[in-house]
Design a protein around this motif. Structure first.
Motif: not given
Length: 109
Positions: A1-29
């Protein structure tokens, strides 16, 4: 279920690429803290784009006020992802919920 939240952003932290269980690589998290009007914080994960490698700038900036549509996952039910070195990503403690961003917009848009 999707909920709506509202607020102020703090501590934005880019993450390294990661892999799904299928082995597909994901970028930009990335992760960030969302502070509500009461001063409470939730850690939010914005998942990467999977497949073709790409450079993706986080959709949020420090101290920006946003409206967030997110999925809330119970502790231990947020899925399983591995970093390029094989270590788990997005694995909150057993007592923490996981907030996964689905849609982000600036407050007032």
């Amino acid at each position: 279920r999707v909920v709506t939240l509202q607020g102020t952003v703090h501590e934005v932290r880019p993450l390294d690429p990661y892999f799904l269980p299928s082995g597909t690589a994901c970028y930009g998290a990335y992760t960030f803290l969302l502070e509500d009007e009461d001063g409470s914080f939730l850690e939010v994960a914005a998942l990467g784009v999977c497949g073709v490698p790409l450079l993706r700038v986080p959709e949020v900036t420090e101290h920006e006020k946003i409206v967030l549509e997110a999925e809330i996952h119970a502790p231990g039910h947020s899925g399983f992802f591995r970093g390029l070195d094989g270590t788990p990503l997005f694995q909150p403690s057993e007592s923490k919920i996981q907030v996964i961003a689905k849609r982000i917009s600036r407050l007032g848009e």
